[in-house]
Design a protein around this motif. Sequence first.
Motif, PDB file in Angstrom:
ATOM      1  N   ASN A   1       0.853  -1.174   0.000  1.00 18.85           N
ATOM      2  CA  ASN A   1       0.000   0.000   0.000  1.00 18.85           C
ATOM      3  C   ASN A   1       0.896   1.234   0.000  1.00 18.85           C
ATOM      4  N   TRP A 118      -8.151  -2.359  -0.685  1.00 15.96           N
ATOM      5  CA  TRP A 118      -7.215  -1.348  -1.147  1.00 15.96           C
ATOM      6  C   TRP A 118      -6.360  -1.854  -2.303  1.00 15.96           C
ATOM      7  N   LEU A 123     -11.796   1.481  -1.555  1.00  9.17           N
ATOM      8  CA  LEU A 123     -11.778   1.752  -0.128  1.00  9.17           C
ATOM      9  C   LEU A 123     -13.173   1.448   0.389  1.00  9.17           C
ATOM     10  N   LYS A 136      -7.016   6.154   6.803  1.00 13.12           N
ATOM     11  CA  LYS A 136      -6.862   5.209   5.690  1.00 13.12           C
ATOM     12  C   LYS A 136      -6.778   5.926   4.349  1.00 13.12           C
ATOM     13  N   ILE A 137      -7.617   6.941   4.159  1.00 12.26           N
ATOM     14  CA  ILE A 137      -7.573   7.718   2.918  1.00 12.26           C
ATOM     15  C   ILE A 137      -6.206   8.390   2.797  1.00 12.26           C
ATOM     16  N   VAL A 140      -3.612   5.803   1.662  1.00 12.77           N
ATOM     17  CA  VAL A 140      -3.743   5.412   0.259  1.00 12.77           C
ATOM     18  C   VAL A 140      -3.243   6.512  -0.676  1.00 12.77           C
ATOM     19  N   THR A 160     -18.223   3.137   0.127  1.00 18.15           N
ATOM     20  CA  THR A 160     -17.309   2.424  -0.755  1.00 18.15           C
ATOM     21  C   THR A 160     -16.840   3.398  -1.817  1.00 18.15           C
TER      22      THR A 160
END
Length: 173
Positions: A1, A118, A123, A136-137, A140, A160
């Motif tokens: 990631n 991912w 997501l 998390k965003i 990424v 999503t």
Amino acid sequence: NSGSSIKYPDRFKEKERIVYLNGEAYFEVASNTSVPFIVKTSSLNVKATGTKFNVSDYISDLNSEVTLVTGKVFVNELTENNRIKPVSELFPNQHLVLSKQTGTISVQMEDINEYISWKDGKLIFRNKPLSYVVKKIGQVFNVDIELQGSVLQDYRYRATFEDESLTEILKLL
């Protein structure tokens, strides 16, 4: 990631296959019971002999996580004095969370797509606090997102995202 690094030798040793991870990675390991595949992070040691699984252990995160798709893995914690402490054996669709602060461990049956999507450019968030969603965003897209005000931290999201840009996602949030 994004923001992750992995280190491995040119050629694995005869008795083990070891990789070193900082961040998050998804593994599909060829079966070989006599030569285990080991993922080492700053706090975990995940041993597999043939399976599909995800490991997330960014140095800046408060938790280390392992999600098992198929097969079986053995999760060990690396203690402060570099000893290996057995934690859990995971089975398909189980998600393990190890708190780096308290040492508490939680293993739950989960919808694992939330943790491995991912890798397919998606997501997925299911009733997650906004603080987790923006973290998390940020991982990424390799950006820092700051939430202002304590009210927003625990606001729950179910969403999503697939192929949206960072700007589009932030507008939707």
